[in-house]
Write a protein that holds these residues in place. Structure first.
Motif, PDB file in Angstrom:
ATOM      1  N   PHE A 284       0.825  -1.202   0.000  1.00 10.33           N
ATOM      2  CA  PHE A 284       0.000   0.000   0.000  1.00 10.33           C
ATOM      3  C   PHE A 284       0.862   1.257   0.000  1.00 10.33           C
ATOM      4  N   ILE A 285       1.981   1.209   0.696  1.00  5.56           N
ATOM      5  CA  ILE A 285       2.904   2.345   0.674  1.00  5.56           C
ATOM      6  C   ILE A 285       3.492   2.504  -0.719  1.00  5.56           C
ATOM      7  N   LEU A 286       3.790   1.392  -1.371  1.00  5.43           N
ATOM      8  CA  LEU A 286       4.330   1.437  -2.728  1.00  5.43           C
ATOM      9  C   LEU A 286       3.332   2.058  -3.697  1.00  5.43           C
ATOM     10  N   VAL A 287       2.066   1.700  -3.572  1.00  2.02           N
ATOM     11  CA  VAL A 287       1.043   2.288  -4.437  1.00  2.02           C
ATOM     12  C   VAL A 287       0.935   3.790  -4.181  1.00  2.02           C
ATOM     13  N   ALA A 288       1.024   4.199  -2.934  1.00  4.19           N
ATOM     14  CA  ALA A 288       0.965   5.631  -2.619  1.00  4.19           C
ATOM     15  C   ALA A 288       2.163   6.367  -3.195  1.00  4.19           C
ATOM     16  N   ILE A 289       3.335   5.772  -3.103  1.00  3.09           N
ATOM     17  CA  ILE A 289       4.536   6.410  -3.651  1.00  3.09           C
ATOM     18  C   ILE A 289       4.454   6.489  -5.168  1.00  3.09           C
ATOM     19  N   LEU A 290       3.904   5.468  -5.805  1.00  2.30           N
ATOM     20  CA  LEU A 290       3.763   5.499  -7.258  1.00  2.30           C
ATOM     21  C   LEU A 290       2.647   6.440  -7.701  1.00  2.30           C
ATOM     22  N   PHE A 291       1.677   6.685  -6.838  1.00 10.30           N
ATOM     23  CA  PHE A 291       0.581   7.585  -7.181  1.00 10.30           C
ATOM     24  C   PHE A 291       1.036   9.039  -7.219  1.00 10.30           C
ATOM     25  N   LEU A 292       1.931   9.418  -6.334  1.00  8.85           N
ATOM     26  CA  LEU A 292       2.329  10.822  -6.219  1.00  8.85           C
ATOM     27  C   LEU A 292       2.924  11.404  -7.500  1.00  8.85           C
ATOM     28  N   PRO A 293       3.900  10.764  -8.153  1.00 10.23           N
ATOM     29  CA  PRO A 293       4.433  11.378  -9.381  1.00 10.23           C
ATOM     30  C   PRO A 293       3.391  11.506 -10.482  1.00 10.23           C
ATOM     31  N   PHE A 294       2.524  10.507 -10.626  1.00 15.85           N
ATOM     32  CA  PHE A 294       1.518  10.591 -11.675  1.00 15.85           C
ATOM     33  C   PHE A 294       0.479  11.659 -11.357  1.00 15.85           C
ATOM     34  N   ASP A 295       0.170  11.828 -10.103  1.00 15.35           N
ATOM     35  CA  ASP A 295      -0.765  12.878  -9.721  1.00 15.35           C
ATOM     36  C   ASP A 295      -0.161  14.256  -9.983  1.00 15.35           C
ATOM     37  N   LEU A 296       1.102  14.425  -9.666  1.00 11.96           N
ATOM     38  CA  LEU A 296       1.760  15.707  -9.921  1.00 11.96           C
ATOM     39  C   LEU A 296       1.888  15.977 -11.411  1.00 11.96           C
ATOM     40  N   GLU A 297       2.149  14.939 -12.179  1.00 10.29           N
ATOM     41  CA  GLU A 297       2.255  15.132 -13.623  1.00 10.29           C
ATOM     42  C   GLU A 297       0.902  15.476 -14.226  1.00 10.29           C
TER      43      GLU A 297
ATOM     44  N   SER B 102       0.181  18.985 -13.856  1.00 10.75           N
ATOM     45  CA  SER B 102       0.991  19.837 -14.726  1.00 10.75           C
ATOM     46  C   SER B 102       0.270  20.165 -16.030  1.00 10.75           C
ATOM     47  N   ILE B 103      -0.814  19.479 -16.313  1.00 11.32           N
ATOM     48  CA  ILE B 103      -1.581  19.743 -17.530  1.00 11.32           C
ATOM     49  C   ILE B 103      -2.451  20.991 -17.365  1.00 11.32           C
ATOM     50  N   LEU B 104      -2.724  21.392 -16.149  1.00  6.85           N
ATOM     51  CA  LEU B 104      -3.607  22.530 -15.897  1.00  6.85           C
ATOM     52  C   LEU B 104      -3.182  23.814 -16.613  1.00  6.85           C
ATOM     53  N   PRO B 105      -1.907  24.190 -16.653  1.00 12.80           N
ATOM     54  CA  PRO B 105      -1.556  25.415 -17.390  1.00 12.80           C
ATOM     55  C   PRO B 105      -1.912  25.349 -18.874  1.00 12.80           C
ATOM     56  N   TYR B 106      -1.823  24.170 -19.468  1.00  6.99           N
ATOM     57  CA  TYR B 106      -2.214  24.061 -20.868  1.00  6.99           C
ATOM     58  C   TYR B 106      -3.715  24.256 -21.019  1.00  6.99           C
TER      59      TYR B 106
ATOM     60  N   THR C 220      -0.630  24.960 -32.210  1.00 11.42           N
ATOM     61  CA  THR C 220      -0.208  23.579 -32.473  1.00 11.42           C
ATOM     62  C   THR C 220       1.066  23.213 -31.719  1.00 11.42           C
ATOM     63  N   TYR C 221       1.911  24.201 -31.449  1.00 15.91           N
ATOM     64  CA  TYR C 221       3.132  23.909 -30.696  1.00 15.91           C
ATOM     65  C   TYR C 221       2.796  23.444 -29.275  1.00 15.91           C
ATOM     66  N   GLY C 222       1.887  24.142 -28.618  1.00 16.71           N
ATOM     67  CA  GLY C 222       1.474  23.747 -27.271  1.00 16.71           C
ATOM     68  C   GLY C 222       0.794  22.397 -27.267  1.00 16.71           C
ATOM     69  N   LEU C 223      -0.004  22.130 -28.305  1.00 14.85           N
ATOM     70  CA  LEU C 223      -0.669  20.832 -28.403  1.00 14.85           C
ATOM     71  C   LEU C 223       0.344  19.711 -28.596  1.00 14.85           C
ATOM     72  N   SER C 224       1.365  19.954 -29.418  1.00 15.47           N
ATOM     73  CA  SER C 224       2.377  18.913 -29.631  1.00 15.47           C
ATOM     74  C   SER C 224       3.178  18.654 -28.352  1.00 15.47           C
ATOM     75  N   ILE C 225       3.472  19.693 -27.589  1.00 14.68           N
ATOM     76  CA  ILE C 225       4.172  19.503 -26.312  1.00 14.68           C
ATOM     77  C   ILE C 225       3.295  18.710 -25.344  1.00 14.68           C
ATOM     78  N   LEU C 226       1.994  19.006 -25.320  1.00 14.13           N
ATOM     79  CA  LEU C 226       1.074  18.269 -24.450  1.00 14.13           C
ATOM     80  C   LEU C 226       0.989  16.804 -24.860  1.00 14.13           C
ATOM     81  N   VAL C 227       0.946  16.529 -26.150  1.00  9.28           N
ATOM     82  CA  VAL C 227       0.874  15.144 -26.625  1.00  9.28           C
ATOM     83  C   VAL C 227       2.149  14.392 -26.254  1.00  9.28           C
ATOM     84  N   ILE C 228       3.298  15.028 -26.396  1.00 10.63           N
ATOM     85  CA  ILE C 228       4.561  14.385 -26.004  1.00 10.63           C
ATOM     86  C   ILE C 228       4.580  14.118 -24.503  1.00 10.63           C
ATOM     87  N   PHE C 229       4.093  15.074 -23.728  1.00  5.97           N
ATOM     88  CA  PHE C 229       4.040  14.914 -22.274  1.00  5.97           C
ATOM     89  C   PHE C 229       3.123  13.757 -21.887  1.00  5.97           C
ATOM     90  N   LEU C 230       1.940  13.702 -22.481  1.00  3.53           N
ATOM     91  CA  LEU C 230       1.009  12.614 -22.166  1.00  3.53           C
ATOM     92  C   LEU C 230       1.529  11.270 -22.659  1.00  3.53           C
TER      93      LEU C 230
END
Length: 128
Positions: free
Chosen positions: A54-67, A70-74, A83-93
């Motif tokens: 359960f601790i491992l799942v919580a630790i793995l959840f944190l980076p994905f939640d923070l990432e 990070s989509i909110l500014p877009y 299109t540049y911002g969209l391409s950066i978002l697609v690469i990020f996702l």
């Protein structure tokens, strides 16, 4: 002004700690130092074992939640990104999805697994 606060804050903290030490009375005994169990003396350990999975799942959840946050500014500036911002978002996702697939392939989200010191190659387990 900042330097005054920098010097003043530790001094005030130390004065309060020393004042607490001088004013408080210290009359401890074995029942007072032990854990409180509804007024009774505890005869066994009250803590239960906590699964590391359960601790491992919580630790793995944190980076994905923070990432994902990070989509909110877009999203806020989607009309002005183009299109540049969209391409950066697609690469990020895409990097986020690749990391999640890698995590699944490692079996990090498998809660029933037991510890095995044998490391299996990742290429044999890919779901792609």
């Amino acid at each position: 002004m900042f330097t005054i606060y920098t010097y003043l804050a530790p001094i005030v903290a130390m004065v309060l700690v020393v004042l607490n030490y001088l004013i408080s009375n210290n009359n401890s005994y074995i029942e007072k130092d032990g854990p409180f169990e509804c007024g009774f003396t505890s005869y066994q350990q009250t803590r239960s074992a906590f699964s590391v999975a359960f601790i491992l799942v919580a630790i793995l959840f944190l980076p994905f939640d923070l990432e994902m946050s990070s989509i909110l500014p877009y999203v806020v500036s989607a009309y002005s990104n183009g299109t540049y911002g969209l391409s950066i978002l697609v690469i990020f996702l895409l990097s986020l999805v690749i990391a999640f697939v890698y995590e699944i392939n490692l079996g990090a989200l498998n809660l029933e697994r037991r510890y095995t010191p044998i490391v299996k190659p990742l290429m044999n387990k890919l779901y792609l």
